[in-house]
Design an enzyme around this catalytic site. Structure first.
Site, PDB file in Angstrom:
ATOM      1  N   GLU A  79      -4.434  -7.709  -6.553  1.00 60.32           N
ATOM      2  CA  GLU A  79      -3.092  -8.280  -6.654  1.00 60.32           C
ATOM      3  C   GLU A  79      -2.955  -9.499  -5.765  1.00 60.32           C
ATOM      4  O   GLU A  79      -2.404 -10.536  -6.169  1.00 60.32           O
ATOM      5  CB  GLU A  79      -2.036  -7.239  -6.233  1.00 60.32           C
ATOM      6  CG  GLU A  79      -1.714  -6.194  -7.262  1.00 60.32           C
ATOM      7  CD  GLU A  79      -0.608  -5.255  -6.799  1.00 60.32           C
ATOM      8  OE1 GLU A  79      -0.157  -4.448  -7.620  1.00 60.32           O
ATOM      9  OE2 GLU A  79      -0.199  -5.347  -5.618  1.00 60.32           O
ATOM     10  N   ARG A 139       0.861  -1.181   0.000  1.00 59.04           N
ATOM     11  CA  ARG A 139       0.000   0.000   0.000  1.00 59.04           C
ATOM     12  C   ARG A 139       0.891   1.222   0.000  1.00 59.04           C
ATOM     13  O   ARG A 139       1.603   1.488   0.975  1.00 59.04           O
ATOM     14  CB  ARG A 139      -0.899  -0.034   1.231  1.00 59.04           C
ATOM     15  CG  ARG A 139      -1.820   1.159   1.374  1.00 59.04           C
ATOM     16  CD  ARG A 139      -2.896   1.147   0.318  1.00 59.04           C
ATOM     17  NE  ARG A 139      -4.011   2.038   0.708  1.00 59.04           N
ATOM     18  CZ  ARG A 139      -4.654   2.806  -0.120  1.00 59.04           C
ATOM     19  NH1 ARG A 139      -4.325   2.819  -1.406  1.00 59.04           N
ATOM     20  NH2 ARG A 139      -5.663   3.549   0.299  1.00 59.04           N
TER      21      ARG A 139
END
Length: 1151
Positions: free
Chosen positions: A96, A30
């Site tokens: 992902e 992130r």
């Protein structure tokens, strides 16, 4: 997250499409949590270690993850997921993650990092992770997607990874990750195999069978072959194919070069440990310590270890120790040039020889290198073919020459090829020479002698010659074979690859490139011619070969005087005049067919001569001195028409082979020959004036004696003692009328050929119970009354007789005039286990009544027996019957034999052609015999009419029928028409299925004066295999074609013809009668078909469309002929599903 390397990370214009295809590590993170802190530090640390890492901080964001990014994840070796506080709030990150978990199932390594989050929060979606998933549920209203995210988070959090708890510095934490990743799975990357891996796949598949990867035992495979043949390339391909299936794997390349010092061996040991364990800190202090470390560290792991390029046994021991520590399921592969090297490894070892490329593979590999495509340029085709022929499938040679010739002109190609004929390419020579340099001095001499003189000779022959040169060839030749420098074929002949032979000859040339007399061996006829013409010989020359491509003349006198150390002399196609004054006494091998002088030099006394070949020579006298050599083993005086007497050979006691065939003036053979205890082969055929043989034969080693055609020979020698080794004796066409009683001492005879116009056999003939093959010519008279000490007579019909030869399996009778003698031999001398019977040009009237009881007879051949009237019955074992040119056989007997033959094969005499099985079904046992045990069945009989039980018949050169998806058993009959000219002719039969034509049978029919019927049957399985590339449907059109012509060697007299063809087959054709007269079907309704048959044919198809029904109807109701195959259906009606309503209008009407 971004796909970058250290170089491209600084580029602001970076895009995914510009990235390398595969990456070692994919970072999933992130960005707002870690991009400027943890991730940047981790990424830089990985790059500093040379690890190709993907990071996506330059990619444009969107709701959906791109297909390119998904592909990048899939192609990465390792995925590292950094779970941070806000990771789950990103749908991009979650997508992902789903892809990463999916790739984990395909053996991708996944490593989680829990950065400032608790693994249990990720696993159970609590805290921030729970909040994120709740938000996503409210936003997307897609329960399936949310559940995939939850499952991925749960599965990833259960993987062992790293949890950063602030109990160390972030730097130390990152260094721990980098160290573990460095030792991880990406070190087991695939190896580069070859730019053009031609022919690799098939060889990998063959070795895969030996490896048997799925089995749980330990397997070792030794891959051996000639240098440059592709062993390493194949081993790399095997490694790439299977390394992911093991706990650890290692490929140690070029061990022979890298282990020349102790330090080199230790470095390889450390490499092996690191590649499997992944620990760079493991250090080996000594070779012995390294062996124990490998043993102790890897004994519990299922490993794949490939040791490439091994040339010494201790190299294997340095890595594998005693080869007894491997865990279950481990696989060890060793590549070597020395086959014998892997032999001591013992149980669990298989070997695979890598041979050269086949022609198609060689063409493809060369073309790829020389032209960068599969096909050569058209104007270079012949030049390319010359290279292919030169390289003989050797991959390295093809590669080197292809690269060398790329982009060059035709003139340069031609010049290079001419050069390579004399001077081999250095790159090829360097690789091939490695194995030669591993030989010791005597082994090198053996290799060079074979390369220069003995390529293509029998191994035992060469061994005997080189034994007298103190080269210890029994051991030395085997060493050369183990090194893959020489091979031995099924006939025990030595052979050498052309490139190796050229290498050996180049080694000799390099001894003195410019002075011929300084070389040890002369093999080129121009060089030999130069030395002899200019008298430039020297004592350094040990061998000379002068094989002129065409006859030539040169005066020879004293030229060999300067070559006193000459051991091998080979001269072919050379004529001379005058008198030869000198030959070296050191000769071991003298090969001079057509020797042009009437005598040998008077001072020539070769004490070490082993092999002498002077066939077709002019020798007449003064050659006794060559028989003073105790080393002499091979003598060939065949076709020497001036030799009248063979001298005393008692001083040459070791002769093994003595060839005197076609010595047409030879009258006498010295008595000493009958006492040669080492003689194995004695050939005297067609010595038409031979009258005197040794009085006694006492030859314990004699295996073959041939006296065929010695028409002046009246007496056969006495056999003074039992001779166990004599297995073959040929005495036919001699002048011998009676054999001595001692003939029974030839107790080892297995093949006996006897006879002239009248030959009386002694009673001792019946003691020869080892005879397997007996050929009798003329009236050979067997004794009928035996002494009382023999077994009492018993009923021959029960298979036993006092006259029987119990081991006999082959009997041939030719030119017998006395019928009673034929009957006696067939009824009293033949066991029921006889397998082949040939009778030609004899007055036989009938075969024995019990002939059908010959339970193993598979071949019956009766030719030109013009009084033959009956063959009572055929044995069930029969495969081939030839009764040609027996004009006394009538058509009734021929038909009877045909029918018997068909019954033996299980072919019913009545056959339906309506696609319905015949009431007479085939015997399953016979059907199995046809399909499995025998390749073909043939019968040839006089006649010209095809028997009626062949349900398809035609007048012409072709015939056809329809079959289903599998070939039925069928028999083909062809009527051959011949004029009375006694000619040979060839026949070719082809078979076509749905237009795809293949060979069915090729053959020659010899000397047929009359019309003959030929019947042939092949197992259906062989035809099914021949047409396996075709997708056969439910209806397939089969057509057979026959062509007949004269062979090239036969005189062309009258033209033979094909009078008719017939097929006996259980087909799916529609006609009910016999198919006759140039493909016209005999049908009571002409070309019309009944409603009953239409209904029967169409019922399975009623659920299909009308077009399908019409096609089905046409296929089933038209006879498979040229005349009718395109005719329309004359009258038929459409049938409804319930068969209740019928339409008046016909589907197809006459046009």
């Amino acid at each position: 997250m971004a796909l970058v390397t250290s170089k491209v990370a600084s580029s602001s214009s970076f895009s995914l499409t510009h990235q390398p295809k595969n990456f070692q590590i994919f970072l999933s993170f992130r960005g707002e949590d870690t991009r400027l802190s943890f991730i940047s530090h981790l990424y830089n640390a990985l790059c500093q270690q040379g690890i190709n890492t993907f990071i996506d901080d330059k990619l444009p964001r969107g709701e959906e993850i791109s297909a390119e990014l998904l592909k990048t994840i899939q192609n990465s070796t390792i995925s590292i997921i950094i779970f941070s506080e806000n990771y789950a709030f990103s749908t991009w990150c979650l997508d992902e993650l789903v892809k990463i978990v999916e790739c984990k199932k395909n053996d991708q390594l996944v490593l989680p990092v829990f950065y400032n989050v608790d693994p249990s929060d990720v696993r159970n979606q609590k805290g921030k992770y729970g909040e994120a998933l709740t938000q996503h549920e409210e936003k997307f209203k897609d329960n399936k997607k949310i559940q995939r995210w939850r499952d991925a988070l749960h599965e990833a959090a259960n993987i062992s990874g790293w949890h950063y708890k602030h109990n160390c510095t972030e730097f130390e934490f990152i260094q721990g990750i980098v160290e573990e990743v460095s030792n991880s799975k990406f070190n087991r990357m695939p190896l580069f195999v070859a730019k053009y891996p031609v022919g690799i796949s098939s060889r990998v598949e063959a070795i895969k069978v030996l490896l048997d990867i799925e089995s749980n035992d330990v397997r070792m495979v030794g891959i051996y072959g000639l240098g440059g043949v592709g062993k390493t390339t194949i081993a790399k391909a095997i490694y790439n194919r299977f390394f992911n299936l093991f706990d650890g794997s290692s490929f140690l390349e070029n061990i022979s070069q890298n282990s020349k010092t102790n330090g080199g061996v230790i470095q390889l040991q450390e490499t092996l440990l690191f590649e499997i364990l992944g620990d760079r800190n493991l250090k080996v202090s000594s070779i012995s310590r390294g062996i124990n470390m490998i043993n102790e560290s890897l004994c519990c792991k299922r490993v794949l270890i490939i040791l490439d390029g091994v040339d010494e046994l201790d190299q294997i021991e340095s890595f594998l120790g005693k080869c007894d520590w491997f865990a279950s399921g481990s696989r060890i592969i060793i590549t070597t040039r020395d086959k014998h090297l892997v032999a001591p490894l013992g149980h669990g070892l298989s070997t695979y020889e890598v041979k050269g490329l086949n022609e198609q593979e060689a063409i493809e590999l060369f073309n790829q290198h020389a032209f960068k495509r599969n096909k050569p340029k058209e104007d270079y085709l012949e030049l390319a073919n010359q290279v292919i022929r030169y390289a003989k499938g050797h991959p390295l040679a093809l590669t080197i020459m292809g690269v060398d010739f790329y982009g060059r002109t035709k003139a340069e190609w031609k010049s290079a090829l001419r050069k390579y004929e004399k001077f081999p390419n250095r790159g090829i020579q360097k690789i091939l020479k490695i194995s030669y340099e591993e030989l010791d001095e005597t082994e090198r001499d053996i290799f060079l002698d074979i390369a220069c003189f003995f390529n293509g000779h029998y191994m035992d022959y060469v061994v005997d010659i080189l034994e007298t040169c103190d080269l210890y060839p029994i051991f030395g030749i085997q060493k050369i074979i183990d090194k893959c420098l020489v091979t031995v074929d099924q006939y025990k002949k030595l052979s050498m690859h052309d490139l190796l032979q050229q290498m050996g000859r180049e080694i000799v040339r390099q001894e003195s490139p410019h002075k011929l007399k300084e070389r040890s061996r002369i093999w080129c006829y121009e060089d030999a011619l130069n030395i002899l013409a200019e008298n430039k010989g020297s004592d350094k020359i040990q061998g000379m070969m002068l094989c002129s491509p065409k006859p030539m003349t040169m005066q020879l006198k004293e030229q060999f005087l300067k070559m006193k150390n000459l051991k091998f002399l080979i001269i072919h196609n050379l004529n001379s005049f005058g008198c030869l004054e000198y030959l070296p006494n050191e000769l071991r091998f003298l090969d001079w067919p057509g020797y042009p002088f009437s005598s040998l030099p008077s001072n020539f006394c070769p004490k070490k001569l082993v092999a002498l070949n002077m066939s077709r020579s002019q020798l007449e006298n003064q050659f006794t001195q060559i028989f003073l050599s105790e080393t002499l083993k091979y003598v060939n005086f065949s076709w020497c028409e001036y030799i009248r007497k063979l001298p005393d050979l008692s001083r040459a006691p070791n002769i093994k082979e003595l060839d005197l065939k076609y010595c047409t003036n030879l009258v006498e053979v010295h008595d000493s020959v009958g006492h040669l205890q080492k003689l194995e082969v004695w050939e005297l055929s067609n010595c038409t004036k031979l009258q005197i043989l040794p009085s006694y034969l006492m030859m314990k080693s004699l295996a073959s004696l041939t006296l065929t055609g010695c028409s002046s020979l009246k007496k056969f020698p006495d056999i003074s003692q039992e001779m166990e080794c004599l297995g073959k004796l040929a005495l036919h066409s001699t002048g011998i009328c009676e054999l001595p009683s001692s003939f029974g001492n030839l107790i080892g005879l297995k093949t006996l050929l006897l006879g002239n116009h009248s030959l009386y056999l002694p009673s001792s003939i019946y003691t020869l119970q080892q005879i397997e093959r007996l050929s009798l010519y003329g009236d050979v008279i067997f004794p009928k009354e035996l002494e009382n000490d023999r077994q009492p007579p018993c009923d021959s019909y029960k298979g036993l007789s006092q006259y029987i030869f119990r081991s006999l399996n082959y009997l041939s009778l030719s030119f017998f005039k006395i019928r009673s003698e034929i009957d006696f031999i067939l009824t009293s001398c033949c066991p029921l286990s006889l397998e082949s019977l040939y009778i030609t040009d004899s007055n036989i009237v009938t075969l024995p009544k019990f002939f059908g009881r010959f339970e193993r007879l598979h071949m019956l051949f009766i030719e030109r027996c013009n009084e033959l009237l009956e063959i009572p019955s055929l044995p069930q074992s029969i495969i081939t019957v030839f009764t040609s040119n027996c004009f006394s056989l009538d058509s009734q007997l021929s038909s009877k034999l045909f029918l018997q033959f068909g019954e033996i094969l299980g072919l019913p005499p009545i056959m339906s052609c309506l696609g319905v099985r015949s009431d007479i079904s085939m015997d399953p046992q016979l059907s199995s015999r046809i399909s499995q045990e025998v390749s073909e069945y043939v019968i040839i009989l006089p006649g010209h009419e095809i028997p009626n039980w062949f349900n398809h018949q035609s007048v012409g050169r072709s015939i056809s029928f329809w079959m289903g998806p599998e070939f039925p058993t069928f028999g083909l009959c062809v009527a051959f028409g011949m004029e009375d000219d006694y000619s040979d002719y060839c026949y070719h039969v082809d078979i076509s299925v749905n237009g795809n034509r293949r060979t069915f049978r090729r053959g020659i029919l010899f000397k047929n004066r009359f019309d003959h019927l030929w019947f042939y049957c092949r197992p259906p399985s062989s035809l099914q295999k021949q047409f396996q590339d075709l997708n056969l449907g439910y209806q397939n059109h089969v057509e057979l074609f026959c062509e007949i012509f004269f062979p090239p060697f036969a005189p062309k007299k009258s033209t033979p013809s094909i009078k008719g063809m017939g097929v006996h087959v259980e087909c799916i054709c529609s006609h009910s009668g016999i198919f006759r007269d140039n493909y016209e079907e005999v049908q009571p309704r002409r070309h019309r078909i009944s409603k009953r048959i239409v209904n029967k044919r169409l019922r399975p198809s009623l659920l299909r469309c009308p077009g399908f029904i019409l096609r089905k109807l046409l296929c089933h109701t038209l006879c498979p002929t040229r005349r009718t195959s395109h005719q329309q259906l004359l009258k038929a009606q459409k049938i409804s599903i319930n068969n209740s309503r019928k339409r008046k209008r016909p589907l197809v009407e006459r046009s």
